[in-house]
Structures are given as C-alpha cells and as structure tokens.
Design a protein around this motif. Sequence first.
Motif, PDB file in Angstrom:
ATOM      1  N   ARG A  91       0.831  -1.206   0.000  1.00 24.13           N
ATOM      2  CA  ARG A  91       0.000   0.000   0.000  1.00 24.13           C
ATOM      3  C   ARG A  91       0.870   1.263   0.000  1.00 24.13           C
ATOM      4  NH1 ARG A  91      -5.186  -0.988   0.461  1.00 24.13           N
ATOM      5  NH2 ARG A  91      -5.770   1.064   1.249  1.00 24.13           N
ATOM      6  N   ALA A  92       1.938   1.255   0.776  1.00 23.78           N
ATOM      7  CA  ALA A  92       2.838   2.408   0.807  1.00 23.78           C
ATOM      8  C   ALA A  92       3.514   2.602  -0.549  1.00 23.78           C
ATOM      9  CB  ALA A  92       3.885   2.233   1.905  1.00 23.78           C
ATOM     10  N   ALA A  93       3.947   1.512  -1.166  1.00 25.18           N
ATOM     11  CA  ALA A  93       4.587   1.609  -2.476  1.00 25.18           C
ATOM     12  C   ALA A  93       3.594   2.082  -3.538  1.00 25.18           C
ATOM     13  CB  ALA A  93       5.195   0.263  -2.875  1.00 25.18           C
ATOM     14  N   LEU A  94       2.366   1.596  -3.466  1.00 27.62           N
ATOM     15  CA  LEU A  94       1.352   2.020  -4.434  1.00 27.62           C
ATOM     16  C   LEU A  94       0.997   3.497  -4.253  1.00 27.62           C
ATOM     17  CD1 LEU A  94      -0.870  -1.176  -4.424  1.00 27.62           C
ATOM     18  CD2 LEU A  94       0.496  -0.317  -6.345  1.00 27.62           C
ATOM     19  N   ALA A  95       0.884   3.938  -3.025  1.00 29.83           N
ATOM     20  CA  ALA A  95       0.594   5.357  -2.777  1.00 29.83           C
ATOM     21  C   ALA A  95       1.732   6.237  -3.310  1.00 29.83           C
ATOM     22  CB  ALA A  95       0.376   5.612  -1.288  1.00 29.83           C
ATOM     23  N   LEU A  96       2.965   5.824  -3.055  1.00 24.23           N
ATOM     24  CA  LEU A  96       4.105   6.591  -3.557  1.00 24.23           C
ATOM     25  C   LEU A  96       4.148   6.540  -5.090  1.00 24.23           C
ATOM     26  CD1 LEU A  96       6.443   8.334  -2.568  1.00 24.23           C
ATOM     27  CD2 LEU A  96       7.860   6.267  -2.538  1.00 24.23           C
ATOM     28  N   THR A  97       3.809   5.405  -5.666  1.00 28.67           N
ATOM     29  CA  THR A  97       3.753   5.291  -7.126  1.00 28.67           C
ATOM     30  C   THR A  97       2.742   6.274  -7.699  1.00 28.67           C
ATOM     31  OG1 THR A  97       4.407   2.956  -7.063  1.00 28.67           O
ATOM     32  CG2 THR A  97       3.278   3.714  -9.061  1.00 28.67           C
ATOM     33  N   GLU A 111       2.688  12.955   4.103  1.00 30.76           N
ATOM     34  CA  GLU A 111       2.166  11.744   4.751  1.00 30.76           C
ATOM     35  C   GLU A 111       2.375  10.498   3.892  1.00 30.76           C
ATOM     36  OE1 GLU A 111      -1.301  14.089   3.014  1.00 30.76           O
ATOM     37  OE2 GLU A 111       0.314  14.564   4.397  1.00 30.76           O
ATOM     38  N   VAL A 112       2.365  10.645   2.585  1.00 37.30           N
ATOM     39  CA  VAL A 112       2.621   9.502   1.701  1.00 37.30           C
ATOM     40  C   VAL A 112       4.082   9.089   1.816  1.00 37.30           C
ATOM     41  CG1 VAL A 112       2.739   8.763  -0.729  1.00 37.30           C
ATOM     42  CG2 VAL A 112       0.723   9.988   0.117  1.00 37.30           C
ATOM     43  N   PHE A 113       4.978  10.063   1.784  1.00 35.40           N
ATOM     44  CA  PHE A 113       6.396   9.752   1.905  1.00 35.40           C
ATOM     45  C   PHE A 113       6.713   9.149   3.274  1.00 35.40           C
ATOM     46  CE2 PHE A 113      10.861  10.493   2.683  1.00 35.40           C
ATOM     47  CZ  PHE A 113      11.413   9.991   1.512  1.00 35.40           C
ATOM     48  N   GLU A 114       6.148   9.714   4.329  1.00 30.45           N
ATOM     49  CA  GLU A 114       6.413   9.201   5.674  1.00 30.45           C
ATOM     50  C   GLU A 114       5.837   7.802   5.875  1.00 30.45           C
ATOM     51  OE1 GLU A 114       8.625  10.411   7.691  1.00 30.45           O
ATOM     52  OE2 GLU A 114       8.920  12.083   6.295  1.00 30.45           O
ATOM     53  N   ALA A 115       4.707   7.517   5.256  1.00 35.46           N
ATOM     54  CA  ALA A 115       4.145   6.156   5.340  1.00 35.46           C
ATOM     55  C   ALA A 115       5.080   5.162   4.664  1.00 35.46           C
ATOM     56  CB  ALA A 115       2.760   6.119   4.699  1.00 35.46           C
ATOM     57  N   ALA A 116       5.683   5.553   3.553  1.00 34.95           N
ATOM     58  CA  ALA A 116       6.645   4.678   2.880  1.00 34.95           C
ATOM     59  C   ALA A 116       7.911   4.532   3.720  1.00 34.95           C
ATOM     60  CB  ALA A 116       6.973   5.223   1.491  1.00 34.95           C
ATOM     61  N   ARG A 117       8.361   5.633   4.290  1.00 30.76           N
ATOM     62  CA  ARG A 117       9.557   5.583   5.145  1.00 30.76           C
ATOM     63  C   ARG A 117       9.341   4.684   6.367  1.00 30.76           C
ATOM     64  NH1 ARG A 117      12.807  10.880   6.942  1.00 30.76           N
ATOM     65  NH2 ARG A 117      12.820  11.044   4.698  1.00 30.76           N
ATOM     66  N   ALA A 118       8.112   4.590   6.835  1.00 29.42           N
ATOM     67  CA  ALA A 118       7.809   3.771   8.012  1.00 29.42           C
ATOM     68  C   ALA A 118       7.907   2.273   7.732  1.00 29.42           C
ATOM     69  CB  ALA A 118       6.410   4.112   8.534  1.00 29.42           C
ATOM     70  N   VAL A 119       7.760   1.870   6.470  1.00 27.19           N
ATOM     71  CA  VAL A 119       7.759   0.425   6.172  1.00 27.19           C
ATOM     72  C   VAL A 119       8.959  -0.024   5.345  1.00 27.19           C
ATOM     73  CG1 VAL A 119       5.273   0.135   6.426  1.00 27.19           C
ATOM     74  CG2 VAL A 119       6.215   0.714   4.176  1.00 27.19           C
ATOM     75  N   PHE A 120       9.732   0.914   4.811  1.00 27.72           N
ATOM     76  CA  PHE A 120      10.936   0.598   4.045  1.00 27.72           C
ATOM     77  C   PHE A 120      12.131   1.243   4.715  1.00 27.72           C
ATOM     78  CE2 PHE A 120       7.596   0.658   0.696  1.00 27.72           C
ATOM     79  CZ  PHE A 120       7.727  -0.649   0.257  1.00 27.72           C
ATOM     80  N   ASP A 121      13.267   0.530   4.737  1.00 25.44           N
ATOM     81  CA  ASP A 121      14.475   1.196   5.216  1.00 25.44           C
ATOM     82  C   ASP A 121      14.958   2.154   4.117  1.00 25.44           C
ATOM     83  OD1 ASP A 121      16.162  -0.232   3.365  1.00 25.44           O
ATOM     84  OD2 ASP A 121      16.458  -1.847   4.821  1.00 25.44           O
TER      85      ASP A 121
END
Length: 157
Positions: A91-97, A111-121
């Motif tokens: 979901r984080a990758a799709l939102a960032l996409t 918030e989209v970037f931070e959600a991705a940062r929360a699940v990916f190193d």
Amino acid sequence: MTAAPEGTRMWMPSSNPVVYKALVALQRASSKDLDAGLVALIYIRASQINGCAYCLHMHTSDALESGADPVKLGVIAAWRESTGIFDDRERAALALTDEVTLIAESGIASEVFEAARAVFDEYELGQVLASIAMINTWNRIAITGGYPTSFDERASG
C-alpha cells in the motif's frame, strides 16, 4: 537487439541501443533486492496511470507467469478501496507510485512519503523510488514510440 515491430514510430532497442542498454541496466539496478511481486505492482500501477498498454501487457503477463495473485492484479486499479488485499508495504509503495507518477499535479504529500519511510528502510525506499522513476521512463518511451500492446520483445529476439 530485437527488430522494430511493424507500425512503431520509434523502437529504442534498434534506434538507440546505447541508451536502451543503459536504461535496462538502470532498471535492473533499481529493482535489485526488492521483492519481485512488489516491483510488479509498482510497474503495473504506474502503467495504468500513464495509459501504457504495452507495459501493462508485459508486466501483467510477467507477474502472472511468476505466480502473482491474480486477484491482486485484478484490483490494483482500485487498490485504495481493496482492503485486506494489499499489505502495508504494498500500500505504501502504491501510494508513492501514484504520487510520483502524478507529481506535476500536486507534488509528493509528506504523509505519503512518511508512510513509505515507516515500512521501508532507506535503501529499500531508494529502490522503490528508482523503480517508480524507471517505469515512468519506460512508459513514456513506449507510448511515444507507439509500441504495440501484445508485442513480446523477449520472444522475438
């Protein structure tokens, strides 16, 4: 290199093989160490947004051949409403996409970037971003070049 399919306006593998090979190398580097299923979702989603039938055909076919869940692939266009189908990383990758592909419309929401940062190193996040950038590049090349939807360059050369 594959011969240009009939009816194309431009076929990068033959018109500019140096750039084509560099783009292929960059694409491989950008998806290195990422789950292939996640990369497929990124490629398919960006291609949907951009309307690239050639890339949609290629990446959906590849995903199905590699055992991707056909339900996931069938609902990716409505991923936001597809609760229980996509995990947090997907979901984080799709939102960032979505945001990166449509960057000219409203930029990247914090918030989209931070959600991705929360699940990916940091390394993975760089790989996800590079994968998004690469499929957007390929979409633009395929659409501009008039690449035919069902042409399979792997089978032709």
